[in-house]
Each structure stands twice: as structure tokens, then as C-alpha cells.
Scaffold this motif. Sequence first.
Motif, PDB file in Angstrom:
ATOM      1  N   THR A   1      70.347  -6.097  74.056  1.00 51.90           N
ATOM      2  CA  THR A   1      71.608  -6.286  73.340  1.00 51.90           C
ATOM      3  C   THR A   1      72.042  -7.743  73.439  1.00 51.90           C
ATOM      4  O   THR A   1      72.378  -8.229  74.516  1.00 51.90           O
ATOM      5  CB  THR A   1      72.713  -5.376  73.915  1.00 51.90           C
ATOM      6  OG1 THR A   1      72.263  -4.017  73.850  1.00 51.90           O
ATOM      7  CG2 THR A   1      73.997  -5.513  73.118  1.00 51.90           C
TER       8      THR A   1
ATOM      9  N   THR B   1      69.676  -4.916  69.417  1.00 56.18           N
ATOM     10  CA  THR B   1      70.960  -4.978  68.716  1.00 56.18           C
ATOM     11  C   THR B   1      71.652  -6.318  68.922  1.00 56.18           C
ATOM     12  O   THR B   1      71.337  -7.065  69.846  1.00 56.18           O
ATOM     13  CB  THR B   1      71.901  -3.849  69.190  1.00 56.18           C
ATOM     14  OG1 THR B   1      72.117  -4.000  70.593  1.00 56.18           O
ATOM     15  CG2 THR B   1      71.297  -2.482  68.913  1.00 56.18           C
TER      16      THR B   1
ATOM     17  N   PRO C   1      69.511  -6.316  60.245  1.00 56.10           N
ATOM     18  CA  PRO C   1      69.078  -5.563  61.421  1.00 56.10           C
ATOM     19  C   PRO C   1      67.889  -6.192  62.140  1.00 56.10           C
ATOM     20  O   PRO C   1      67.037  -6.830  61.528  1.00 56.10           O
ATOM     21  CB  PRO C   1      68.701  -4.188  60.866  1.00 56.10           C
ATOM     22  CG  PRO C   1      68.753  -4.292  59.392  1.00 56.10           C
ATOM     23  CD  PRO C   1      69.357  -5.588  59.010  1.00 56.10           C
TER      24      PRO C   1
END
Length: 186
Positions: free
Chosen positions: A173, A143, A137
Motif C-alpha cells: 500500500t 494499492t 490501477p
Amino acid sequence: ALGDAGGYTLTVTAVVPPTGPRLVISEINVGSDDYVVLRNAGTADASLNNVQFLLYQSVGGIAKPDNNITLPNQILAAGASLYLVEQNPPTTPGDIYIGTNIFYGGGSDFAALLCQGPCSTPSNVIDYATFGSAATPGPAGVTFAGGPVSGLSFSNEDTHSYTRATFLGQFPTFAKSDWSVAPASR
């Protein structure tokens, strides 16, 4: 709209690449002579002042940094690349010695962050990718769409690298589809 054909309207949207500097991670090699390539994929020179590069793994859900490098204050020209290497002294002029070994191999699960300032602040992240079979993570709110990049193993790590082919992902992202496994640049 370009026209009307039988009640349908065709709309074309132009995608214009961003202007200015854009620092990205473009290659990670975890073979015998590990290295990382950073690239200025932008249209203007980029300052490396206060830029940090971090490699880490997740241990029990907690990020465990293995390599945290603050880059020297220099300029990276538009389109230029910079190699971060583990050889001391570097064998190629312009390469930067990172001060330690990159601890990963072809079967490792790890992540890489490139940040303008401390990587502990999510809004400082300018690039992020995760590699291996299990996602590592990123910082809160950052992300990596599509899951980790895979394809390196202990049998091909000396000849191939994780290589970035496109630069579509961006904060917050980033995208697996930007990456592949390809022959190493060195």
C-alpha cells in the motif's frame, strides 16, 4: 509504559526507519523536458540490476504501457538520485536516456511503477503512484491509498512536478500523502 497518571498508562512506540537500500520514485516532471527522478532513500547502496521503471495509463480498464525502462546495472549510493530523461544525449552527466518521450502532460491520468524484475509480477513492485484526476490501477494486490495525486495542469507543467516529500507508503500500500506538486528540480 512511561507511567501511571490517574489510571492512564502512556505507551510510546518508536518508529525506526528501515535500514538498507530503498529505491523510490521521488519526482515526475511532464513539462517540455520530461524527466523522472529515482532516489535511494535508504541507508545503504542500492543495485539497479534488473530494476524496471514503467509508466502506463489505463485504457478501458486495461494497463497500456507507454514507457518501460530497464535500468542499467549500476549502483545508486544511499541518499543519491538518478534522473531518467528524454533528451538524447542527456545534457547532464550521469543522467540516463530513456529512449523515448514521456507521453503525458499536466492533465493526464497515468501511473508509475518501480519494480525489482518484471512489473507484471505484483510481488516485484517496490514503488507505485497514480496521477491525474482518475486513478490508474496498479497490479493485483498493490494499492495507492488516497486516490491519484493531482495539481499539475498544462499551465504549470513546465515549472512544477509531482514531487515526493515523504516515504511512508510501502508495498503493498503506497500513499498519496507522500506526494505533492512542487517546483521542478530542473
